[in-house]
Design a protein around this motif. Structure first.
Motif, PDB file in Angstrom:
ATOM      1  N   TRP A  59      -2.917   2.021  -4.636  1.00 47.74           N
ATOM      2  CA  TRP A  59      -2.496   0.622  -4.580  1.00 47.74           C
ATOM      3  C   TRP A  59      -1.432   0.339  -5.633  1.00 47.74           C
ATOM      4  N   PHE A  60      -1.689   0.717  -6.885  1.00 47.35           N
ATOM      5  CA  PHE A  60      -0.723   0.437  -7.947  1.00 47.35           C
ATOM      6  C   PHE A  60       0.592   1.184  -7.713  1.00 47.35           C
ATOM      7  N   VAL A  66       7.102  -1.069  -3.980  1.00 45.60           N
ATOM      8  CA  VAL A  66       7.563  -2.232  -3.236  1.00 45.60           C
ATOM      9  C   VAL A  66       8.260  -3.232  -4.159  1.00 45.60           C
ATOM     10  N   LEU A  67       7.686  -3.426  -5.336  1.00 47.89           N
ATOM     11  CA  LEU A  67       8.238  -4.360  -6.325  1.00 47.89           C
ATOM     12  C   LEU A  67       8.402  -3.623  -7.661  1.00 47.89           C
ATOM     13  N   PRO A  68       9.496  -2.866  -7.817  1.00 49.60           N
ATOM     14  CA  PRO A  68       9.639  -2.025  -9.009  1.00 49.60           C
ATOM     15  C   PRO A  68       9.969  -2.772 -10.301  1.00 49.60           C
ATOM     16  N   LYS A  69      10.480  -3.986 -10.187  1.00 51.54           N
ATOM     17  CA  LYS A  69      10.860  -4.725 -11.401  1.00 51.54           C
ATOM     18  C   LYS A  69       9.624  -5.198 -12.152  1.00 51.54           C
ATOM     19  N   LYS A  70       9.814  -5.462 -13.454  1.00 53.68           N
ATOM     20  CA  LYS A  70       8.723  -5.973 -14.282  1.00 53.68           C
ATOM     21  C   LYS A  70       8.999  -7.389 -14.768  1.00 53.68           C
ATOM     22  N   PHE A  76       4.323 -11.868 -10.648  1.00 55.22           N
ATOM     23  CA  PHE A  76       3.503 -12.828  -9.910  1.00 55.22           C
ATOM     24  C   PHE A  76       3.377 -12.446  -8.433  1.00 55.22           C
ATOM     25  N   LYS A  77       4.409 -11.842  -7.868  1.00 60.38           N
ATOM     26  CA  LYS A  77       4.313 -11.357  -6.486  1.00 60.38           C
ATOM     27  C   LYS A  77       3.273 -10.243  -6.384  1.00 60.38           C
ATOM     28  N   LYS A  78       3.250  -9.358  -7.377  1.00 64.51           N
ATOM     29  CA  LYS A  78       2.257  -8.275  -7.394  1.00 64.51           C
ATOM     30  C   LYS A  78       0.847  -8.844  -7.491  1.00 64.51           C
ATOM     31  N   ILE A 134      -1.221  -6.385 -17.103  1.00 65.76           N
ATOM     32  CA  ILE A 134      -1.134  -5.007 -16.622  1.00 65.76           C
ATOM     33  C   ILE A 134       0.209  -4.733 -15.948  1.00 65.76           C
ATOM     34  N   PHE A 135       0.604  -5.589 -15.020  1.00 66.96           N
ATOM     35  CA  PHE A 135       1.856  -5.354 -14.304  1.00 66.96           C
ATOM     36  C   PHE A 135       3.077  -5.552 -15.191  1.00 66.96           C
TER      37      PHE A 135
END
Length: 164
Positions: A59-60, A66-70, A76-78, A134-135
């Motif tokens: 999952w991570f 899919v959403l590589p940016k931090k 928030f999308k993650k 975490i993200f």
């Protein structure tokens, strides 16, 4: 060991955390006259090592691809994806598997019908803050520490399921 064997490391970590969470939950909720349910603890260990540990790894990795940016928006999308996709699916898997292993297929539907709001709302109260940290701050290799958050939120609901 996380870099050389990430799935194994995350699976073992998840299993150990699930055992600790289950023993803590039983200690808090059991009357003094009752003994620990070791089969329940073994079910938790098995779920952690066979299902949740590997699924969290994939999952991570998926979410990070899919959403590589931090940045804050991506983070928030993650979180939203986890709360709306992964979390509900894993709650269903957790309770379905436990009900099946206990031979209580019908009690599963009773528990879902009574506690469905808790299945959605309880993780939202806590998860979003930890998932934000975490993200936003961790790499994929460090995500196994999030197992603590994912693992402990089932235990209060699992104890409620016993009464259903």
């Amino acid at each position: 060991m996380v870099k050389s064997r990430p799935i194994l490391t995350k699976s073992i970590t998840t299993s150990v955390i699930y055992v600790a969470a289950d023993l803590s939950s039983q200690t808090i909720t059991l009357p003094a006259s009752e003994s620990y349910d070791l089969m329940r603890t073994l079910r938790m260990a098995g779920y952690g090592i066979i299902i949740l540990g590997p699924s969290l790894h994939f999952w991570f990795n998926f979410v990070s691809k899919v959403l590589p940016k931090k940045d804050l928006i991506s983070t928030f999308k993650k979180i939203l994806m986890g709360q709306t996709l992964y979390g509900p699916v894993m709650n269903v898997v957790f309770f379905s598997l436990n009900a099946f292993l206990q031979g209580k297929d019908k009690s599963l539907f009773v528990a879902f019908s009574i506690y469905w709001v808790l299945f959605i709302l309880l993780p939202i109260k806590i998860h979003w803050l930890f998932m934000l940290l975490i993200f936003f701050f961790m790499t994929n290799q460090e995500h196994f520490s999030s197992n603590i958050v994912n693992d402990t939120d089932h235990m209060p609901i699992y104890d409620l399921q016993k009464t259903a």
